[in-house]
Structures are given as C-alpha cells and as structure tokens.
Scaffold this motif. Sequence first.
Motif, PDB file in Angstrom:
ATOM      1  N   THR A  18      16.796  -9.575   5.966  1.00 21.54           N
ATOM      2  CA  THR A  18      15.665  -9.430   5.147  1.00 21.54           C
ATOM      3  C   THR A  18      14.303  -9.289   6.249  1.00 21.54           C
ATOM      4  O   THR A  18      13.142  -8.815   5.708  1.00 21.54           O
ATOM      5  N   GLU A  19      14.357 -10.117   7.438  1.00 22.86           N
ATOM      6  CA  GLU A  19      13.264  -9.929   8.436  1.00 22.86           C
ATOM      7  C   GLU A  19      12.852  -8.804   8.958  1.00 22.86           C
ATOM      8  O   GLU A  19      11.950  -8.544   9.494  1.00 22.86           O
ATOM      9  N   GLU A  20      14.051  -7.746   8.557  1.00 24.10           N
ATOM     10  CA  GLU A  20      13.519  -6.241   9.082  1.00 24.10           C
ATOM     11  C   GLU A  20      12.753  -5.806   8.300  1.00 24.10           C
ATOM     12  O   GLU A  20      12.298  -4.498   8.703  1.00 24.10           O
ATOM     13  N   LEU A  21      12.499  -5.886   7.012  1.00 27.61           N
ATOM     14  CA  LEU A  21      11.975  -5.203   6.088  1.00 27.61           C
ATOM     15  C   LEU A  21      10.609  -4.959   6.146  1.00 27.61           C
ATOM     16  O   LEU A  21      10.243  -3.859   5.767  1.00 27.61           O
ATOM     17  N   PRO A  22       9.632  -5.929   6.574  1.00 25.92           N
ATOM     18  CA  PRO A  22       8.324  -5.553   6.798  1.00 25.92           C
ATOM     19  C   PRO A  22       8.154  -4.506   8.032  1.00 25.92           C
ATOM     20  O   PRO A  22       7.386  -3.426   7.678  1.00 25.92           O
ATOM     21  N   MET A  23       9.068  -4.553   8.931  1.00 25.62           N
ATOM     22  CA  MET A  23       8.818  -3.265   9.978  1.00 25.62           C
ATOM     23  C   MET A  23       9.167  -1.937   9.401  1.00 25.62           C
ATOM     24  O   MET A  23       8.871  -0.859   9.840  1.00 25.62           O
ATOM     25  N   LEU A  24      10.269  -2.073   8.708  1.00 29.99           N
ATOM     26  CA  LEU A  24      10.888  -0.974   8.062  1.00 29.99           C
ATOM     27  C   LEU A  24       9.710  -0.422   7.163  1.00 29.99           C
ATOM     28  O   LEU A  24       9.389   0.842   7.060  1.00 29.99           O
ATOM     29  N   ALA A  25       8.831  -1.275   6.324  1.00 30.68           N
ATOM     30  CA  ALA A  25       7.669  -0.671   5.605  1.00 30.68           C
ATOM     31  C   ALA A  25       6.662  -0.023   6.521  1.00 30.68           C
ATOM     32  O   ALA A  25       6.213   1.046   6.215  1.00 30.68           O
ATOM     33  N   ALA A  26       6.555  -0.832   7.644  1.00 32.94           N
ATOM     34  CA  ALA A  26       5.510  -0.225   8.347  1.00 32.94           C
ATOM     35  C   ALA A  26       5.859   1.012   9.145  1.00 32.94           C
ATOM     36  O   ALA A  26       5.012   1.846   9.311  1.00 32.94           O
ATOM     37  N   HIS A  27       7.096   1.452   9.283  1.00 31.50           N
ATOM     38  CA  HIS A  27       7.670   2.551   9.792  1.00 31.50           C
ATOM     39  C   HIS A  27       7.496   3.484   8.679  1.00 31.50           C
ATOM     40  O   HIS A  27       7.198   4.794   8.918  1.00 31.50           O
ATOM     41  N   ALA A  28       7.893   3.090   7.415  1.00 27.83           N
ATOM     42  CA  ALA A  28       7.732   4.238   6.262  1.00 27.83           C
ATOM     43  C   ALA A  28       6.264   4.606   6.147  1.00 27.83           C
ATOM     44  O   ALA A  28       6.058   5.729   5.761  1.00 27.83           O
ATOM     45  N   LEU A  29       5.344   3.901   6.203  1.00 26.51           N
ATOM     46  CA  LEU A  29       4.014   3.999   6.204  1.00 26.51           C
ATOM     47  C   LEU A  29       3.433   5.117   7.265  1.00 26.51           C
ATOM     48  O   LEU A  29       2.866   5.936   6.931  1.00 26.51           O
ATOM     49  N   ALA A  30       3.963   5.111   8.400  1.00 26.34           N
ATOM     50  CA  ALA A  30       3.797   5.825   9.564  1.00 26.34           C
ATOM     51  C   ALA A  30       4.580   7.030   9.414  1.00 26.34           C
ATOM     52  O   ALA A  30       3.872   8.211   9.778  1.00 26.34           O
ATOM     53  N   ASP A  31       5.467   7.154   8.413  1.00 28.91           N
ATOM     54  CA  ASP A  31       6.227   8.451   8.076  1.00 28.91           C
ATOM     55  C   ASP A  31       5.556   9.068   6.978  1.00 28.91           C
ATOM     56  O   ASP A  31       5.923  10.229   6.601  1.00 28.91           O
ATOM     57  N   GLY A  32       4.376   8.419   6.448  1.00 28.62           N
ATOM     58  CA  GLY A  32       3.877   9.379   5.330  1.00 28.62           C
ATOM     59  C   GLY A  32       4.159   8.513   3.995  1.00 28.62           C
ATOM     60  O   GLY A  32       3.330   9.146   2.845  1.00 28.62           O
ATOM     61  N   ARG A  33       4.868   7.697   3.896  1.00 30.30           N
ATOM     62  CA  ARG A  33       5.134   7.000   2.502  1.00 30.30           C
ATOM     63  C   ARG A  33       4.109   6.112   2.311  1.00 30.30           C
ATOM     64  O   ARG A  33       3.347   5.372   3.017  1.00 30.30           O
ATOM     65  N   ASP A  34       3.652   5.806   0.873  1.00 36.62           N
ATOM     66  CA  ASP A  34       2.687   4.921   0.577  1.00 36.62           C
ATOM     67  C   ASP A  34       2.695   4.367  -0.699  1.00 36.62           C
ATOM     68  O   ASP A  34       3.041   5.234  -1.892  1.00 36.62           O
ATOM     69  N   SER A  35       2.574   3.152  -0.807  1.00 34.77           N
ATOM     70  CA  SER A  35       2.436   2.482  -2.183  1.00 34.77           C
ATOM     71  C   SER A  35       1.584   0.979  -1.904  1.00 34.77           C
ATOM     72  O   SER A  35       1.677   0.627  -0.778  1.00 34.77           O
ATOM     73  N   PRO A  36       1.145   0.599  -2.814  1.00 33.68           N
ATOM     74  CA  PRO A  36       0.654  -0.935  -2.630  1.00 33.68           C
ATOM     75  C   PRO A  36       1.489  -1.814  -2.240  1.00 33.68           C
ATOM     76  O   PRO A  36       1.314  -2.547  -1.226  1.00 33.68           O
ATOM     77  N   ALA A  37       2.706  -1.834  -2.705  1.00 32.27           N
ATOM     78  CA  ALA A  37       3.688  -2.883  -2.458  1.00 32.27           C
ATOM     79  C   ALA A  37       4.263  -2.517  -0.986  1.00 32.27           C
ATOM     80  O   ALA A  37       4.651  -3.396  -0.389  1.00 32.27           O
ATOM     81  N   LEU A  38       4.386  -1.405  -0.467  1.00 34.69           N
ATOM     82  CA  LEU A  38       4.811  -0.913   0.763  1.00 34.69           C
ATOM     83  C   LEU A  38       3.615  -1.525   1.819  1.00 34.69           C
ATOM     84  O   LEU A  38       4.060  -2.027   2.912  1.00 34.69           O
ATOM     85  N   ARG A  39       2.415  -1.175   1.469  1.00 33.22           N
ATOM     86  CA  ARG A  39       1.496  -1.594   2.425  1.00 33.22           C
ATOM     87  C   ARG A  39       1.528  -2.911   2.439  1.00 33.22           C
ATOM     88  O   ARG A  39       1.398  -3.792   3.695  1.00 33.22           O
TER      89      ARG A  39
END
Length: 157
Positions: A18-39
């Motif tokens: 679970t503790e890896e999910l925030p960094m995963l989300a940050a990488h996804a944002l850097a990869d061009g994914r975006d959503s309110p919950a992801l941010r």
Amino acid sequence: MDRLRHSAWQYVAEALPTEELPMLAAHALADGRDSPALRELAGLPRRSDEAEIRELYVRALHELGIPLPDEETAGRCLLVSLAFGLAHGELSPEDVADRLSMTVAARTEEETRFLSVAAAYSEWTVPDELPGWESDLRTAAHALTAATDLPLSSVVR
C-alpha cells in the motif's frame, strides 16, 4: 508499459504494498495520466492512512477507466509473473516461494503444476532436496510461460 494497468492485478493479488501506491500515482502523472484522485494520491506521504491510500487508488483507477480484475485473474497473473521472473533470471526459486500467496487459484494444468511445485518449498526443505526442487520449479515455470493464455503485456513488465 502502463504502470497503472499493470498495478491493478498486483493490488488485487496483494503483491503491491500500500505504501508504494502514492509513488505509483506520481509516476503515472509523470507518464501523462491524470485524474483528481490520482493527483490526490500522488500528494500523499507513503505512511498515510492505508485505508485512505487504497480508497484513492481504487477511485483513481475508476476515474481512468482501468478495471480491477477479479481475485482469480489477479492470482493467475501473479503465478505467470513469478514464472516469467524465474524463467528470465529475475527471481530465484526461493523468491518465487516467498512471494507466492497461498490464496492463489490455478485454472490451467501448467498453473497448477507451477503452484504445486512452488508451494512444496519450506524453510525446512532438506538441502539435498533443493536442486531437484529448483529444477522442477524452473521446468514448471518454462511450461507456464509458454502456455499461458493471459495477455503478457498486462502481466510482465
């Protein structure tokens, strides 16, 4: 490789801390994914409340149209991923046994064989038996990787 799609089965199979999910989300944002919950998830510290992290992760996947697989599919993906890791030298036989969840279900003959051989390992396995077990596990891993009907792009990085 779409990190979020790949993470969905890992999340359900409990192979993603679970503790890896925030960094995963940050990488996804850097990869061009975006959503309110992801941010929002990307802005959380690793040690945030686990329930909040999980809720935001699931909501982010939903907002992005990424479905969570059922437990059987996630478990099968875990088996295939472990088999590929072993077959390609990324994991040792002991790593496979350590990462195996006993709640995993197998559907095919190859999955059943791999799961059965992997589950036969324990810390009390006699050293003389290890080479045979490792050989059997590698054979089962190669058979599984050759025969899987799962889409490899969603299982292997």
